[in-house]
Design an enzyme around this catalytic site. Structure first.
Site, PDB file in Angstrom:
ATOM      1  CB  CYS A   1      -0.928   0.111   1.289  1.00  0.00           C
ATOM      2  SG  CYS A   1      -1.778   1.445   1.297  1.00  0.00           S
TER       3      CYS A   1
ATOM      4  CB  CYS B   1      -3.099   2.574  -1.657  1.00  0.00           C
ATOM      5  SG  CYS B   1      -3.536   0.788  -1.417  1.00  0.00           S
TER       6      CYS B   1
ATOM      7  CE  LYS C   1      -4.610   3.953  -6.524  1.00  0.00           C
ATOM      8  NZ  LYS C   1      -5.286   2.662  -6.511  1.00  0.00           N
TER       9      LYS C   1
ATOM     10  CE1 TYR D   1     -10.737  -4.632  -7.260  1.00  0.00           C
ATOM     11  CE2 TYR D   1     -10.213  -2.340  -6.274  1.00  0.00           C
ATOM     12  CZ  TYR D   1     -11.036  -3.388  -6.350  1.00  0.00           C
ATOM     13  OH  TYR D   1     -11.960  -3.576  -5.345  1.00  0.00           O
TER      14      TYR D   1
ATOM     15  CD  GLU E   1      -6.923   1.650  -9.281  1.00  0.00           C
ATOM     16  OE1 GLU E   1      -7.934   2.015  -8.352  1.00  0.00           O
ATOM     17  OE2 GLU E   1      -5.617   1.560  -8.938  1.00  0.00           O
TER      18      GLU E   1
ATOM     19  CG  HIS F   1     -29.751  21.856  -5.528  1.00  0.00           C
ATOM     20  ND1 HIS F   1     -29.687  21.002  -6.529  1.00  0.00           N
ATOM     21  CD2 HIS F   1     -30.090  22.951  -5.861  1.00  0.00           C
ATOM     22  CE1 HIS F   1     -30.229  21.753  -7.622  1.00  0.00           C
ATOM     23  NE2 HIS F   1     -30.257  22.912  -7.261  1.00  0.00           N
TER      24      HIS F   1
ATOM     25  CD  GLU G   1     -29.068  17.763  -6.194  1.00  0.00           C
ATOM     26  OE1 GLU G   1     -30.116  18.029  -5.738  1.00  0.00           O
ATOM     27  OE2 GLU G   1     -28.354  18.670  -6.883  1.00  0.00           O
TER      28      GLU G   1
HETATM   29  P1  NDP Z   1      -7.215  -8.346 -10.899  1.00  0.00           P
HETATM   30  O1  NDP Z   1      -7.429  -9.831 -10.438  1.00  0.00           O
HETATM   31  O2  NDP Z   1      -8.190  -7.200 -10.607  1.00  0.00           O
HETATM   32  O3  NDP Z   1      -7.183  -8.292 -12.675  1.00  0.00           O
HETATM   33  C1  NDP Z   1      -6.489  -9.134 -13.283  1.00  0.00           C
HETATM   34  C2  NDP Z   1      -6.666  -9.031 -14.689  1.00  0.00           C
HETATM   35  O4  NDP Z   1      -5.799  -9.539 -15.521  1.00  0.00           O
HETATM   36  C3  NDP Z   1      -8.287  -9.440 -15.218  1.00  0.00           C
HETATM   37  O5  NDP Z   1      -8.472  -8.419 -16.063  1.00  0.00           O
HETATM   38  C4  NDP Z   1      -7.772 -10.520 -15.795  1.00  0.00           C
HETATM   39  O6  NDP Z   1      -8.753 -11.036 -16.664  1.00  0.00           O
HETATM   40  C5  NDP Z   1      -6.424 -10.292 -16.379  1.00  0.00           C
HETATM   41  N1  NDP Z   1      -5.551 -11.646 -16.738  1.00  0.00           N
HETATM   42  C6  NDP Z   1      -5.180 -12.467 -15.759  1.00  0.00           C
HETATM   43  N2  NDP Z   1      -4.451 -13.255 -16.417  1.00  0.00           N
HETATM   44  C7  NDP Z   1      -4.249 -12.971 -17.629  1.00  0.00           C
HETATM   45  C8  NDP Z   1      -3.476 -13.684 -18.791  1.00  0.00           C
HETATM   46  N3  NDP Z   1      -2.849 -14.766 -18.511  1.00  0.00           N
HETATM   47  N4  NDP Z   1      -3.658 -12.914 -19.814  1.00  0.00           N
HETATM   48  C9  NDP Z   1      -4.084 -11.630 -19.967  1.00  0.00           C
HETATM   49  N5  NDP Z   1      -4.898 -11.329 -19.058  1.00  0.00           N
HETATM   50  C10 NDP Z   1      -5.194 -11.864 -17.892  1.00  0.00           C
HETATM   51  O7  NDP Z   1      -5.735  -8.031 -10.436  1.00  0.00           O
HETATM   52  P2  NDP Z   1      -5.214  -6.560 -10.371  1.00  0.00           P
HETATM   53  O8  NDP Z   1      -3.690  -6.963 -10.545  1.00  0.00           O
HETATM   54  O9  NDP Z   1      -5.508  -5.721 -11.297  1.00  0.00           O
HETATM   55  O10 NDP Z   1      -5.499  -6.339  -9.040  1.00  0.00           O
HETATM   56  C11 NDP Z   1      -5.013  -7.078  -7.924  1.00  0.00           C
HETATM   57  C12 NDP Z   1      -5.952  -6.721  -6.631  1.00  0.00           C
HETATM   58  O11 NDP Z   1      -5.398  -5.774  -5.948  1.00  0.00           O
HETATM   59  C13 NDP Z   1      -7.233  -6.392  -6.983  1.00  0.00           C
HETATM   60  O12 NDP Z   1      -8.098  -7.493  -7.158  1.00  0.00           O
HETATM   61  C14 NDP Z   1      -7.563  -5.618  -5.688  1.00  0.00           C
HETATM   62  O13 NDP Z   1      -8.212  -6.303  -4.758  1.00  0.00           O
HETATM   63  C15 NDP Z   1      -6.455  -4.625  -5.344  1.00  0.00           C
HETATM   64  N6  NDP Z   1      -6.090  -3.654  -5.801  1.00  0.00           N
HETATM   65  C16 NDP Z   1      -7.017  -2.592  -5.450  1.00  0.00           C
HETATM   66  C17 NDP Z   1      -7.091  -1.272  -5.624  1.00  0.00           C
HETATM   67  C18 NDP Z   1      -8.074  -0.350  -5.075  1.00  0.00           C
HETATM   68  O14 NDP Z   1      -8.453  -0.494  -3.996  1.00  0.00           O
HETATM   69  N7  NDP Z   1      -8.366   0.777  -5.967  1.00  0.00           N
HETATM   70  C19 NDP Z   1      -6.303  -0.707  -6.682  1.00  0.00           C
HETATM   71  C20 NDP Z   1      -5.248  -1.830  -6.990  1.00  0.00           C
HETATM   72  C21 NDP Z   1      -5.569  -3.327  -6.769  1.00  0.00           C
HETATM   73  P3  NDP Z   1      -9.803 -11.939 -16.275  1.00  0.00           P
HETATM   74  O15 NDP Z   1     -10.959 -10.610 -15.850  1.00  0.00           O
HETATM   75  O16 NDP Z   1     -10.480 -12.639 -17.820  1.00  0.00           O
HETATM   76  O17 NDP Z   1      -9.705 -12.880 -15.407  1.00  0.00           O
END
Ligand code: NDP
Length: 454
Positions: free
Chosen positions: A43, A48, A51, A178, A182, A435, A440
């Site tokens: 984080c 976080c 970012k 995510y 982002e 407002h 709202e």
């Molecule tokens: P996620 O699990 O959210 O997303 C991973 C993405 O990568 C998905 O779109 C997935 O596709 C894709 N993917 C996975 N494997 C492959 C592959 N072999 N080839 C191509 N695409 C692939 O992971 P993130 O890394 O984005 O984030 C991890 C976690 O970190 C989040 O779930 C969240 O809990 C936390 N986080 C929170 C934030 C916040 O609170 N704002 C900010 C950043 C992270 P598919 O959908 O098809 O599986």
């Protein structure tokens, strides 16, 4: 049996630090914590916090363009990445120091070292020292993973994106979760030509479909070249750049490629399997609702358990662990209703059930407003905002709230208080509108947009 410590925590991120501090300062436990990298964890150091600062940095060109449209004689030059980065590094160092200072003030002994578990009560430090503890808490977090095929292709992950010596001119981001979404917004806002490949039909799988479509539409309108149903077929380094042939469309060359294809728990080589602890899929440490593993003296919290990988969740799990084990108050964190924000541009704030999940559970009414907010409609922008409530028709309870808007993270935090208290649609309706605001709409939507079930 006497132990060196009452608690030994492995991992100095959000969950581990909270557990160590509460166990020591609130309950008087003798606590040690080992961290092999930098105090603060994902984080603070590479998640976080940096970012969000990059989100802020990336928002200024849009703000200046809006200011011009409002009549300001405003200009924006180029971003001095070095200046921003120097300040960013200093801020992370300051926060790291604050984490360390808080632990020290709480009386926690810090070991700047990797630690592994050698027994139910035994931990070995990297220099070979063995220590014993009545309880061991594993809070080692997770790390980004790159698909096997591209592991040696020299691409970035979210770890490296904070360390870029200079901004690339163009970047390809792979993934639709995510992090990918982002960073597509951040880098696009910073002026990098940004392409995002997502293998599925729409980004942010698992979230409310209407919200996903809305965010994707706004991202494209803002300039992100979002390619859905697209993955990398071939990739190679050519003249200091990366040439990529996608599964659909033409090949192109990018200055940088970043994988945001998920994260994996940091459970490797911790010694747990040798103790007979079977790791779950993806390497997660299986725990019960009190974060206790199958070895009664060993607990785990945060991303290493792969429950809900969010900082506030890890903090609550760590706190609940300390209350349970050292405070004599069995406490667990209920993972049922988690508000969260995705810092895309526009932001997405969400809590509770999506429309799709809710309608599978029973009769629901959906209230949704998509509109051009006053601030940007005034200057002729097409930017749209979305506010949505999912309501159980039988109980009138609000089951889900989804907001796509600037500052949606701030808004959902407040809506989450009401929803976590079990607010009904009538409660929302009874609340006087503030407002003129975007939020709202949440208390003025009177007619259901859609209804499902009897
Ligand atoms: P996620 O699990 O959210 O997303 C991973 C993405 O990568 C998905 O779109 C997935 O596709 C894709 N993917 C996975 N494997 C492959 C592959 N072999 N080839 C191509 N695409 C692939 O992971 P993130 O890394 O984005 O984030 C991890 C976690 O970190 C989040 O779930 C969240 O809990 C936390 N986080 C929170 C934030 C916040 O609170 N704002 C900010 C950043 C992270 P598919 O959908 O098809 O599986």
């Amino acid at each position: 049996m006497t132990f060196d410590y009452d608690l030994f925590v492995i991992g100095g991120g959000s969950g581990g630090v909270r557990a160590a501090r509460i166990a020591s300062s609130q309950y008087g436990a003798k606590v040690a914590l080992a961290e092999e990298y930098r105090m603060g964890g994902t984080c603070v150091i590479r998640g976080c916090v940096p970012k969000k600062l990059m989100v802020f940095a990336s928002s200024f060109p849009g703000e200046v363009a809006d200011a011009q449209a409002y009549g300001w004689d405003a200009q924006i030059g180029a971003l001095d990445w070095q200046a921003f980065h120097t300040r960013l590094r200093a801020e992370l160092t300051r926060l790291e120091g604050a984490y360390r200072g808080n632990l020290e003030r709480a009386g926690v002994t810090i070991h700047d070292s990797r630690a592994t578990v050698t027994g139910p009560h035994e931990v070995r430090l990297a220099d070979g020292r063995e220590v014993t503890a009545r309880h061991i808490l594993i809070a080692t977090g997770g790390r980004p993973v790159v698909p096997e095929k591209w592991r040696d292709a020299g691409c970035m992950t979210s770890n490296e994106v904070f360390e870029m010596p200079a901004l690339p001119k163009s970047i390809l981001i792979v993934g639709g979760g995510y992090i990918a979404s982002e960073f597509a917004c951040i880098l696009n806002g910073l002026g990098v030509e940004t392409t995002q490949f997502y293998r599925g039909a729409q980004i942010l799988r698992g979230f409310d479909e209407e919200a996903r479509g809305h965010i994707a539409g706004e991202m494209v309108a803002n300039g992100v070249d979002l390619r859905l149903g697209t993955d990398i077929l071939e990739m190679e380094r050519r003249d200091g750049q990366t040439w990529v042939k996608p599964t659909t469309g033409a090949a192109a060359t990018y200055d940088a490629v970043m994988f945001a294809t998920g994260r994996r728990p940091n459970s490797d080589d911790l010694g747990l399997e040798a103790l007979g602890l079977k790791l779950g899929p993806n390497g997660a440490i299986p725990v019960d609702r009190y974060s206790q593993t199958a070895i009664p003296s060993i607990f785990a919290v945060g991303d290493v358990t792969d429950r809900a990988n969010l900082t506030p969740v890890a903090i609550r799990e760590g706190h609940a662990f300390a209350d349970t084990v050292f405070g004599g108050k069995p406490t667990f964190f209920d993972h049922g209703l988690i508000p969260t924000a995705i810092f895309t541009q526009p932001e997405f704030g969400t809590i509770g059930l999506s429309e799709e999940a809710a309608r599978d559970q029973g009769p629901v009414d959906v209230y949704c407003a998509a509109f051009r907010p006053m601030r940007t409609a005034f200057i002729g922008r097409d930017k749209r905002t979305m506010m949505k409530l999912i309501v159980c028709r039988q109980t009138d309870k609000v089951l889900g709230c989804h907001i796509v808007a600037d500052h949606a993270g701030e808004m959902i935090q407040l809506a989450a208080v009401a929803i976590a208290m079990g607010a009904s649609k009538a409660d929302f309706d009874r609340t006087l509108a503030v407002h003129p605001t975007m939020a709202e709409e949440l208390v003025t939507m009177r007619t259901a947009t859609r209804s499902y079930g009897e």
